[in-house]
Enzyme design. Structure first.
Site, PDB file in Angstrom:
ATOM      1  N   LYS A 172       0.815  -1.217   0.000  1.00  0.00           N
ATOM      2  CA  LYS A 172       0.000   0.000   0.000  1.00  0.00           C
ATOM      3  C   LYS A 172       0.850   1.270   0.000  1.00  0.00           C
ATOM      4  CE  LYS A 172      -2.477  -0.596   3.684  1.00  0.00           C
ATOM      5  NZ  LYS A 172      -1.891  -1.868   4.143  1.00  0.00           N
ATOM      6  N   ARG A 213     -10.434   0.394   8.124  1.00  0.00           N
ATOM      7  CA  ARG A 213     -10.133  -1.036   8.230  1.00  0.00           C
ATOM      8  C   ARG A 213     -11.312  -1.849   8.758  1.00  0.00           C
ATOM      9  NH1 ARG A 213      -3.902  -1.554  10.443  1.00  0.00           N
ATOM     10  NH2 ARG A 213      -2.908  -0.502   8.677  1.00  0.00           N
ATOM     11  N   ARG A 250      11.413  -7.493   6.433  1.00  0.00           N
ATOM     12  CA  ARG A 250      11.268  -6.037   6.385  1.00  0.00           C
ATOM     13  C   ARG A 250      12.027  -5.364   7.528  1.00  0.00           C
ATOM     14  NH1 ARG A 250       5.397  -3.101   6.175  1.00  0.00           N
ATOM     15  NH2 ARG A 250       5.240  -3.793   8.336  1.00  0.00           N
ATOM     16  N   ARG A 290      10.525  -4.233  13.283  1.00  0.00           N
ATOM     17  CA  ARG A 290       9.476  -3.905  14.239  1.00  0.00           C
ATOM     18  C   ARG A 290       8.967  -5.168  14.927  1.00  0.00           C
ATOM     19  NH1 ARG A 290       5.906   0.105  10.558  1.00  0.00           N
ATOM     20  NH2 ARG A 290       4.862  -1.864  10.138  1.00  0.00           N
ATOM     21  N   ARG A 333      -1.745 -10.756  12.608  1.00  0.00           N
ATOM     22  CA  ARG A 333      -2.203  -9.553  11.919  1.00  0.00           C
ATOM     23  C   ARG A 333      -2.959  -9.899  10.642  1.00  0.00           C
ATOM     24  NH1 ARG A 333       2.871  -6.134  10.739  1.00  0.00           N
ATOM     25  NH2 ARG A 333       1.427  -4.506  10.081  1.00  0.00           N
TER      26      ARG A 333
END
Length: 225
Positions: A19, A93, A127, A160, A171
């Site tokens: 995104k 969301r 990531r 993270r 998630r």
């Protein structure tokens, strides 16, 4: 030349679906103002207020921020963009958030990035992030110029907490459970457009062609709807 109509869009997709990358390309190509819920949350977290600490706790645990809280923050930010075309990234969301948005603004298009969850798991666990700016790198396809360091500042990158394999799986399940009703909500309104694939660079030309047809005047709008 007549007054252009503003164009208001939402981009949706699971965490790690691309995104942020697609949003930046849309903003650069079509002049839309890009409002990221993630950037908004980071700014609040940095204040270290009670609200900021609550949001940090939610994010660290891979949980969504409460609907009423995030809706108030995003709608407040949008008030400064009344005269502009915009793209919302990461909001809404949930159906409750979508209804809150619809109560104030008409959404012209919802761009849904449909990326297989296995691809997303591989992306997220590879990531690394420069926390102060939110710049994201991926060891597999978008590595930093120097391993472990941000390209712009040279500061250390971190992984993270919510990119650990266990939290990524949670998630994605949360996303699927909460966001499928949102997709149905927008599909029923006739504004949902889904783009499927495993590589952002292959999905992007289809999104670009769609928006070229869709955006009035193919430029940033200057009027008010």
């Amino acid at each position: 030349m007549g007054l252009q109509t503003v164009f208001r869009a939402v981009i949706t997709g699971a965490p790690g679906s691309g995104k942020g990358t697609v949003s930046r390309r849309i903003a650069q190509s079509f002049g839309l103002k890009h409002l990221s819920s993630g950037d908004t949350l980071r700014a609040i977290i940095e204040t270290k207020t009670d609200l900021g600490l609550l949001m940090k706790s939610c994010i660290d645990q891979g949980q969504l921020v409460p609907d009423d809280v995030i809706s108030r923050l995003i709608l407040s930010s949008l008030r400064g963009l009344e005269q502009s075309s915009w793209l919302l990234d990461g909001f809404p969301r949930t159906v409750a958030q979508a209804e809150a948005l619809d109560s104030v603004y008409d959404v012209d298009s919802v761009i849904n990035l449909d990326v297989p969850f296995q691809t997303i798991r591989e992306r997220l666990t590879s990531r690394w992030v420069h926390l102060p700016s939110g710049r994201v790198y991926n060891i597999d396809f978008n590595p930093p110029k120097k391993p472990g360091l941000d390209d712009v500042t040279g500061e250390p990158l971190v992984q993270r907490d919510d990119d650990s394999p266990e939290i990524v799986s949670r998630r994605l399940k949360d996303y699927e459970r909460q966001t499928q009703p949102v997709l149905e909500y927008y599909r029923s309104k006739g504004v949902l457009e889904t783009f499927s694939g495993t590589e952002t660079n292959k999905i992007w030309p289809h999104i670009h062609a769609f928006l070229t047809r869709k955006i009035p005047g193919n430029q940033q709008a200057v009027g008010k709807a």
